[in-house]
Design an enzyme around this catalytic site. Sequence first.
Site, PDB file in Angstrom:
ATOM      1  N   GLU A 136       0.714  -1.130   0.113  1.00  0.00           N
ATOM      2  CA  GLU A 136       0.159   0.221  -0.083  1.00  0.00           C
ATOM      3  C   GLU A 136       0.835   1.269   0.141  1.00  0.00           C
ATOM      4  O   GLU A 136       0.478   2.270  -0.615  1.00  0.00           O
ATOM      5  CB  GLU A 136      -0.979   0.027   1.283  1.00  0.00           C
ATOM      6  CG  GLU A 136      -2.056  -1.053   1.312  1.00  0.00           C
ATOM      7  CD  GLU A 136      -1.836  -2.434   1.442  1.00  0.00           C
ATOM      8  OE1 GLU A 136      -0.548  -2.787   2.139  1.00  0.00           O
ATOM      9  OE2 GLU A 136      -2.343  -3.325   1.546  1.00  0.00           O
ATOM     10  N   HIS A 210      -5.641  -8.572   8.363  1.00  0.00           N
ATOM     11  CA  HIS A 210      -5.480  -9.299   6.993  1.00  0.00           C
ATOM     12  C   HIS A 210      -4.387  -8.876   6.481  1.00  0.00           C
ATOM     13  O   HIS A 210      -3.916  -9.450   5.282  1.00  0.00           O
ATOM     14  CB  HIS A 210      -6.877  -8.755   6.174  1.00  0.00           C
ATOM     15  CG  HIS A 210      -6.752  -7.166   5.950  1.00  0.00           C
ATOM     16  ND1 HIS A 210      -6.064  -6.843   4.669  1.00  0.00           N
ATOM     17  CD2 HIS A 210      -7.402  -6.129   6.568  1.00  0.00           C
ATOM     18  CE1 HIS A 210      -6.191  -5.463   4.778  1.00  0.00           C
ATOM     19  NE2 HIS A 210      -6.938  -5.223   5.870  1.00  0.00           N
ATOM     20  N   HIS A 243     -11.631 -12.132   7.270  1.00  0.00           N
ATOM     21  CA  HIS A 243     -11.425 -11.689   5.911  1.00  0.00           C
ATOM     22  C   HIS A 243     -11.428 -12.966   5.104  1.00  0.00           C
ATOM     23  O   HIS A 243     -10.915 -14.000   5.562  1.00  0.00           O
ATOM     24  CB  HIS A 243     -10.140 -11.045   5.945  1.00  0.00           C
ATOM     25  CG  HIS A 243      -9.552 -10.078   4.551  1.00  0.00           C
ATOM     26  ND1 HIS A 243      -9.473 -10.951   3.695  1.00  0.00           N
ATOM     27  CD2 HIS A 243      -9.775  -8.857   4.444  1.00  0.00           C
ATOM     28  CE1 HIS A 243      -9.164 -10.014   2.453  1.00  0.00           C
ATOM     29  NE2 HIS A 243      -9.375  -8.815   2.814  1.00  0.00           N
TER      30      HIS A 243
HETATM   31  C1  UD1 Z   1      -6.840  -5.884  -0.488  1.00  0.00           C
HETATM   32  C2  UD1 Z   1      -5.870  -4.672  -0.754  1.00  0.00           C
HETATM   33  C3  UD1 Z   1      -5.508  -4.062   0.838  1.00  0.00           C
HETATM   34  C4  UD1 Z   1      -6.714  -3.769   1.482  1.00  0.00           C
HETATM   35  C5  UD1 Z   1      -7.727  -4.810   1.521  1.00  0.00           C
HETATM   36  C6  UD1 Z   1      -8.841  -4.634   2.174  1.00  0.00           C
HETATM   37  C7  UD1 Z   1      -4.260  -4.948  -2.275  1.00  0.00           C
HETATM   38  C8  UD1 Z   1      -2.906  -5.512  -2.940  1.00  0.00           C
HETATM   39  N1  UD1 Z   1      -4.522  -5.016  -1.197  1.00  0.00           N
HETATM   40  O1  UD1 Z   1      -6.132  -6.967   0.173  1.00  0.00           O
HETATM   41  O2  UD1 Z   1      -4.822  -2.768   0.422  1.00  0.00           O
HETATM   42  O3  UD1 Z   1      -6.278  -3.329   2.700  1.00  0.00           O
HETATM   43  O4  UD1 Z   1      -7.871  -5.345   0.312  1.00  0.00           O
HETATM   44  O5  UD1 Z   1      -9.531  -5.671   2.592  1.00  0.00           O
HETATM   45  O6  UD1 Z   1      -4.704  -4.129  -3.062  1.00  0.00           O
HETATM   46  N2  UD1 Z   1     -11.265 -12.835  -1.280  1.00  0.00           N
HETATM   47  C9  UD1 Z   1     -12.483 -13.449  -1.668  1.00  0.00           C
HETATM   48  N3  UD1 Z   1     -13.476 -12.755  -1.423  1.00  0.00           N
HETATM   49  C10 UD1 Z   1     -13.662 -11.339  -1.293  1.00  0.00           C
HETATM   50  C11 UD1 Z   1     -12.213 -10.933  -1.301  1.00  0.00           C
HETATM   51  C12 UD1 Z   1     -11.094 -11.451  -0.955  1.00  0.00           C
HETATM   52  O7  UD1 Z   1     -12.473 -14.675  -1.891  1.00  0.00           O
HETATM   53  O8  UD1 Z   1     -14.683 -10.634  -1.482  1.00  0.00           O
HETATM   54  C13 UD1 Z   1      -9.937 -13.631  -1.201  1.00  0.00           C
HETATM   55  C14 UD1 Z   1      -9.424 -14.119  -2.643  1.00  0.00           C
HETATM   56  O9  UD1 Z   1      -8.943 -15.531  -2.565  1.00  0.00           O
HETATM   57  C15 UD1 Z   1      -8.283 -13.153  -3.193  1.00  0.00           C
HETATM   58  C16 UD1 Z   1      -7.636 -13.139  -1.670  1.00  0.00           C
HETATM   59  O10 UD1 Z   1      -8.916 -12.852  -0.802  1.00  0.00           O
HETATM   60  O11 UD1 Z   1      -7.286 -13.592  -3.883  1.00  0.00           O
HETATM   61  C17 UD1 Z   1      -6.991 -11.658  -1.423  1.00  0.00           C
HETATM   62  O12 UD1 Z   1      -7.520 -10.701  -1.837  1.00  0.00           O
HETATM   63  P1  UD1 Z   1      -6.803  -9.269  -2.382  1.00  0.00           P
HETATM   64  O13 UD1 Z   1      -7.495  -8.204  -3.029  1.00  0.00           O
HETATM   65  O14 UD1 Z   1      -5.538  -9.867  -3.453  1.00  0.00           O
HETATM   66  O15 UD1 Z   1      -5.935  -9.032  -1.164  1.00  0.00           O
HETATM   67  P2  UD1 Z   1      -6.607  -8.344   0.400  1.00  0.00           P
HETATM   68  O16 UD1 Z   1      -5.660  -8.783   1.226  1.00  0.00           O
HETATM   69  O17 UD1 Z   1      -7.922  -8.630   0.345  1.00  0.00           O
HETATM   70  N1  UDP Z   2     -15.458  -3.763   7.747  1.00  0.00           N
HETATM   71  C1  UDP Z   2     -16.791  -4.386   7.190  1.00  0.00           C
HETATM   72  N2  UDP Z   2     -16.971  -5.819   7.665  1.00  0.00           N
HETATM   73  C2  UDP Z   2     -16.188  -6.524   8.380  1.00  0.00           C
HETATM   74  C3  UDP Z   2     -14.873  -5.867   8.748  1.00  0.00           C
HETATM   75  C4  UDP Z   2     -14.604  -4.551   8.515  1.00  0.00           C
HETATM   76  O1  UDP Z   2     -17.519  -3.947   6.546  1.00  0.00           O
HETATM   77  O2  UDP Z   2     -16.505  -7.799   8.742  1.00  0.00           O
HETATM   78  C5  UDP Z   2     -15.169  -2.490   7.220  1.00  0.00           C
HETATM   79  C6  UDP Z   2     -14.612  -1.577   8.169  1.00  0.00           C
HETATM   80  O3  UDP Z   2     -15.832  -0.820   8.935  1.00  0.00           O
HETATM   81  C7  UDP Z   2     -13.826  -0.534   7.442  1.00  0.00           C
HETATM   82  C8  UDP Z   2     -13.279  -1.392   6.209  1.00  0.00           C
HETATM   83  O4  UDP Z   2     -14.227  -2.594   6.152  1.00  0.00           O
HETATM   84  O5  UDP Z   2     -14.738   0.557   6.907  1.00  0.00           O
HETATM   85  C9  UDP Z   2     -11.778  -1.936   6.367  1.00  0.00           C
HETATM   86  O6  UDP Z   2     -11.541  -2.805   5.528  1.00  0.00           O
HETATM   87  P1  UDP Z   2     -10.189  -3.699   5.605  1.00  0.00           P
HETATM   88  O7  UDP Z   2      -9.707  -3.616   6.885  1.00  0.00           O
HETATM   89  O8  UDP Z   2     -10.667  -4.757   4.776  1.00  0.00           O
HETATM   90  O9  UDP Z   2      -9.256  -2.620   4.619  1.00  0.00           O
HETATM   91  P2  UDP Z   2      -8.476  -1.498   4.944  1.00  0.00           P
HETATM   92  O10 UDP Z   2      -9.041  -0.471   5.580  1.00  0.00           O
HETATM   93  O11 UDP Z   2      -7.188  -2.031   5.942  1.00  0.00           O
HETATM   94  O12 UDP Z   2      -7.652  -1.129   3.767  1.00  0.00           O
END
Ligand code: UD1
Ligand code: UDP
Length: 381
Positions: A136, A210, A243
């Site tokens: 990020e 996460h 997550h």
């Molecule tokens: C992403 C963002 C991170 C943000 C986070 C919020 C990047 C590199 N990372 O991380 O900055 O803080 O989202 O949550 O952009 N998956 C599902 N269903 C969903 C979402 C995710 O199955 O609705 C699973 C999939 O296997 C996917 C994996 O989660 O490949 C990871 O998702 P990804 O968007 O790559 O990374 P995050 O850790 O979610």
């Molecule tokens: N959030 C949500 N459901 C959950 C956990 C988090 O709606 O079960 C919301 C939370 O209120 C916040 C956002 O998701 O607005 C944060 O997302 P995440 O932690 O995935 O990402 P980040 O903010 O670290 O990028």
Amino acid sequence: MDKKIKIMTVFGTRPEGIKMAPLIKELERESDNFITKNIITAQHREMLDQVLQTFDIKPDYDLDIMKKSQTLSSITTKVITELDQIFIDEKPDLVLVHGDTTTTFAAAISAFYNQISIGHVEAGLRTWNKYSPYPEEMNREMVDDLTDLYFAPTKKNFENLLKENKDEKKIFITGNTGIDALKYTVNDNFDSSEFKEIDFSKKIILLTAHRRENQGQKMEDMFKAILDVIQTDNNLELVYPVHRSPAVQKAANDVFAGSKQVKLINPLDVVHFHNLIKRSFIVLSDSGGVQEEAPALNKPVLVLRDTTERPEAVQTGAIKLVGTNPLVIKENLSSLISNSDEYQKMAKAKNPYGDGNASVRISEAIKYHFGILKDRPIDFV
Ligand code: UD1
Ligand code: UDP
């Protein structure tokens, strides 16, 4: 300017969706001035769909890119490739991106290749540490090198941008749109059958975790430290909406499954999640957005990260950076549970992230930029 300004938003993950939604609503209210079209990359699928449903947003384009355990390169290349033709066809006046995800970076570079102006919502957050948070920090730095209009949530974010020689006239201090979202979600007497597993007669410790840089053994060690503390007091219950990342699911199941004092639940929609923060005692999180929301709801946050781009709430005392070392996590969590003075100080500390009007300020800044308003909007202080 006689013609309406065409704005395209691009977002892909849950947090981008939550923080873009109030702004999209505001731009739609301004339909005399703006044509708004929304593109989702669906870097997240289920977790983004929850947000779209909550805010009743119907995307104009859905790139539907998510794959299980996707890589940073695959997200980047798919988004750039798919957006190109949309931008060529639509020719927007402004593309709005949010925050620091890989969708954000890929959308910004695609807009730049098509010579379209970029507005960055939540600009100027920095740790100045290339690998923390990863990826990020570099995503947001690279996006800010491409950005034309900066919407910085706080004065500190504004100052960070000045240090990088960004043009002061193009930076607007707006507050964070995540605080605007609370106006849509939080309700004093909220209850739901989705909470039936949770025992609210106990003190609820709410966990979210996460981050990519913590996944694997580091995350398991953090979870074990938290479990050790929870198990010292029968009156505590840990609630963790896990997550959907497979790496996170594995760590959570390996450490917490089978413990009676832990409730592992599916990701909640944001209305449920915000109201669960409100009903919790302490929040433990490595999330970005949660560091802003919980102080606005008067809940102390112990931040499970080694760095934060949100030092404002550390300064007001609403959040504490405890890092990822298991011993330090244990010490801080135990102390916050048992020391009511320390607890009250954190709970009562000021939320520095917004007053709920960030979206209006951004909309006004756009109108000012395009010559619809004569006066610059007043900065959030
Ligand atoms: C992403 C963002 C991170 C943000 C986070 C919020 C990047 C590199 N990372 O991380 O900055 O803080 O989202 O949550 O952009 N998956 C599902 N269903 C969903 C979402 C995710 O199955 O609705 C699973 C999939 O296997 C996917 C994996 O989660 O490949 C990871 O998702 P990804 O968007 O790559 O990374 P995050 O850790 O979610
Ligand atoms: N959030 C949500 N459901 C959950 C956990 C988090 O709606 O079960 C919301 C939370 O209120 C916040 C956002 O998701 O607005 C944060 O997302 P995440 O932690 O995935 O990402 P980040 O903010 O670290 O990028």
